[in-house]
Design a protein around this motif. Structure first.
Motif, short mmCIF file in Angstrom:
data_model
loop_
_atom_site.label_atom_id
_atom_site.label_comp_id
_atom_site.label_asym_id
_atom_site.label_seq_id
_atom_site.Cartn_x
_atom_site.Cartn_y
_atom_site.Cartn_z
N PHE A 140 3.85 5.96 -5.48
CA PHE A 140 3.87 6.09 -6.94
C PHE A 140 2.70 6.93 -7.45
O PHE A 140 2.85 7.67 -8.41
N GLU A 141 1.56 6.81 -6.82
CA GLU A 141 0.40 7.61 -7.22
C GLU A 141 0.67 9.09 -6.99
O GLU A 141 0.24 9.95 -7.78
N GLU A 142 1.36 9.42 -5.92
CA GLU A 142 1.60 10.82 -5.56
C GLU A 142 2.83 11.40 -6.24
O GLU A 142 2.89 12.60 -6.51
N ASN A 143 3.84 10.57 -6.54
CA ASN A 143 5.11 11.08 -7.04
C ASN A 143 5.49 10.57 -8.43
O ASN A 143 6.46 11.05 -9.01
N GLY A 144 4.73 9.61 -8.95
CA GLY A 144 5.05 9.06 -10.27
C GLY A 144 5.87 7.78 -10.16
O GLY A 144 6.66 7.62 -9.22
N LYS A 151 3.86 -0.53 -9.44
CA LYS A 151 3.85 0.22 -10.70
C LYS A 151 2.68 -0.21 -11.58
O LYS A 151 1.99 0.64 -12.16
N ARG A 152 2.48 -1.51 -11.68
CA ARG A 152 1.37 -2.01 -12.51
C ARG A 152 0.01 -1.57 -11.95
O ARG A 152 -0.90 -1.26 -12.73
N LYS A 203 0.82 -1.21 0.00
CA LYS A 203 0.00 0.00 0.00
C LYS A 203 0.85 1.26 0.00
O LYS A 203 0.54 2.24 -0.69
N GLY A 204 1.95 1.22 0.76
CA GLY A 204 2.83 2.39 0.83
C GLY A 204 3.49 2.69 -0.50
O GLY A 204 3.58 3.85 -0.92
N LEU A 205 3.95 1.65 -1.18
CA LEU A 205 4.56 1.83 -2.49
C LEU A 205 3.56 2.36 -3.51
O LEU A 205 3.86 3.28 -4.28
N GLN A 206 2.38 1.76 -3.52
CA GLN A 206 1.36 2.20 -4.46
C GLN A 206 1.00 3.67 -4.23
O GLN A 206 0.90 4.45 -5.19
N LYS A 207 0.82 4.05 -2.98
CA LYS A 207 0.49 5.44 -2.65
C LYS A 207 1.61 6.38 -3.07
O LYS A 207 1.37 7.46 -3.62
#
Length: 222
Positions: A41-45, A114-115, A35-39
């Protein structure tokens, strides 16, 4: 068994209970990393952080700090990490095994996250690098044999990294101390501003009351 004064059946019960709790904690840590990684990437690319640079460990200071704040803190537990990282060095609040496991989770879920952001695949079809369905999954709490081998290798890499770049743990602690000092300074400034606003409000109210009283006196004199 003699030390704990337990019968064999009691010991197996305690052992199973401990195993269940450890498994639950490990699963929660993996979920928090996902969840932390997904969040992030959503916020920073999805190109905002380079995996290979992070895997350099303490050699790359900026990405090492990101790893501690984003990944290792999730594995240890955000609440516990937030309490400890301002007063202890990373090698004190993060054991070697947990640091290795944090890197393992990062590698396992990096492309997964990422996916999730780019493709948004159907639920259940997106899987981690070493937690796919396969042989040895149940035996190793969801990790493939390749994942177990990678974890063992990471344990050795973490040991060498800590020995080679010892000063980086102190550098992280000093950074966190400064962040906390700055945060406390901001809080103090806000409190002072609130006090000033209240005092100004009281002065304004007093001036209004005084001017009303003055006009009433003049009217009565007339």
């Amino acid at each position: 068994l003699k030390t704990m004064n337990l019968q064999k059946t009691e010991w197996y019960t305690v052992k199973n209970l401990i195993r269940k709790k450890l498994t639950r904690r490990r699963n929660n840590a993996q979920s928090d990393v996902r969840k932390g990684l997904q969040k992030y990437f959503e916020e920073n690319g999805v190109h905002s952080i380079d995996l290979q640079q992070v895997l350099q460990g303490r050699k790359s200071r900026d990405t090492f700090h990101w790893f501690l704040d984003t990944i290792a803190s999730a594995v240890v537990g955000v609440t516990a990490a937030e309490q400890l990282k301002y007063v202890q060095r990373p090698n004190e609040w993060l054991s070697r095994s947990l640091e290795a496991f944090s890197y393992l989770c990062l590698e396992n879920f990096f492309e997964w996250a990422k996916r999730e952001v780019l493709e948004k695949p159907p639920r259940g079809t997106n899987q981690g690098l070493w937690t796919r369905d396969g042989r040895g999954k149940r035996k190793n709490q969801g990790w493939s044999q390749d994942g177990i081998r990678r974890y063992n290798a990471l344990c050795q890499l973490v040991r060498a990294d800590r020995a080679t770049y010892q000063s980086e743990d102190e550098a992280y602690l000093e950074k966190k101390k400064k962040e906390k000092q700055n945060l406390e300074l901001v809080k103090l400034q806000r409190r002072q501003e609130l006090i000033q606003q209240r005092e100004q409000g009281l002065e304004a109210a007093y001036d209004d009351f005084s001017s009303d009283g003055g006009s009433s006196d003049s009217d009565s004199d007339d």
